[in-house]
Design a protein around this motif. Structure first.
Motif, PDB file in Angstrom:
ATOM      1  N   ARG A   1     -68.967 -14.004 -93.636  1.00 48.82           N
ATOM      2  CA  ARG A   1     -70.299 -13.622 -93.162  1.00 48.82           C
ATOM      3  C   ARG A   1     -70.861 -14.633 -92.163  1.00 48.82           C
TER       4      ARG A   1
ATOM      5  N   TYR B   1     -72.498  -6.460-100.124  1.00 53.70           N
ATOM      6  CA  TYR B   1     -71.490  -7.419 -99.653  1.00 53.70           C
ATOM      7  C   TYR B   1     -71.175  -8.448-100.732  1.00 53.70           C
TER       8      TYR B   1
ATOM      9  N   LYS C   1     -64.608  -4.953 -94.683  1.00 53.92           N
ATOM     10  CA  LYS C   1     -65.531  -6.012 -95.089  1.00 53.92           C
ATOM     11  C   LYS C   1     -66.144  -6.712 -93.877  1.00 53.92           C
TER      12      LYS C   1
END
Length: 288
Positions: A188, A175, A119
């Motif tokens: 992020r 995402y 991720k």
């Protein structure tokens, strides 16, 4: 009016990077040219990293429209990687040790893929895709950015920018699907902060290295004009840096940024000229 978010369309365009193309292809200025050359050096390996990071989660995506966009994203990025590899090969022919840099990029990418969780890799792709979208906004929205460039390079950068703007939300949508909520937002933002420091350091260093290799390191006149181009008028670097802040908002989404009408014109232009030789046609905006 054309839909600002149509289907993502891979365009298999090949540019003729002939040996006689000028080294100082933008404004007859090595520092301006080498700024864009520095970006190009990062693209072949970078585009592969983007593809790989999205592919890690492709199997978790159920939405058929997003799955379709993912496939088109792969195709566009693969073509970009191929064309910038050809671009960079011409730099090599002009005496820049591109192969050594490529090996360094490959090692750095493999290290990042080993060390970063999946991720995190996808968040990095989202961050750098936001940067490419910001460059696209400036290249397509302000004719001054490429008005003094050689026609082939001008077409290359505008084609690349148009497709980056077109697929700017694909990695972000993936995402959001696999990393929702506050932790996804926090990741992020942290990754974008790291990517910003990387970007602000790596590109100037690469530009300086290219200036050294081309014998222009102490060409202060060229450096001065490049600073004006990047920060003042048209100020592409300033536009990109200021655009980072919008990414940090919790409700950010790439599609919320305004689509310049010129992007839509470029899409129509490339559909109409699909089979024409790119680099030889008159420009859409009327520059000589």
């Amino acid at each position: 009016m054309e839909d600002p978010h149509p289907r993502i369309e891979p365009r298999n365009i090949q540019f003729d990077f002939a040996p006689e193309l000028p080294v100082d292809w933008h404004s007859d200025n090595p520092a301006v040219s080498h700024f864009y050359d520095a970006l190009s050096l990062t693209f072949p390996q970078g585009e592969r990293f983007f593809i790989d990071s999205v592919r890690l989660f492709e199997g978790e995506i159920a939405d058929p429209e997003l799955r379709r966009d993912i496939k088109s994203f792969y195709a566009q990025e693969a073509i970009h990687s191929r064309e910038h590899a050809s671009y960079n090969a011409l730099l090599s022919a002009h005496g820049i040790p591109v192969e050594g840099f490529n090996r360094l990029m490959e090692k750095a990418t493999r290290w990042a893929q080993r060390m970063m969780p999946a991720k995190g890799q996808l968040a990095a792709t989202c961050a750098y895709e936001h940067y490419t979208a910001l460059f696209a906004e400036s290249i397509l929205g302000d004719p001054r950015v490429m008005s003094d460039a050689h026609p082939l390079y001008r077409d290359l950068w505008r084609w690349h920018a148009m497709e980056e703007e077109e697929h700017k939300s694909v990695a972000f949508n993936v995402y959001q699907a696999v990393a929702p909520g506050f932790l996804g937002y926090l990741r992020r933002v942290i990754v974008m902060t790291i990517a910003t420091f990387d970007f602000m350091i790596a590109i100037p260093i690469l530009q300086t290295w290219l200036m050294y290799k081309s014998g222009n390191l102490f060409n202060f006149k060229a450096w001065g004009k490049a600073c004006w181009h990047l920060w003042i008028s048209p100020g592409i670097w300033r536009h990109v840096m200021l655009g980072v802040f919008s990414y940090l908002k919790p409700g950010f989404h790439p599609d919320k940024r305004r689509v310049d009408p010129r992007v839509l014109e470029w899409r129509a232009h490339y559909r109409a000229t699909r089979k024409r030789e790119i680099g030889m046609h008159p420009t859409l905006f009327g520059e000589s």
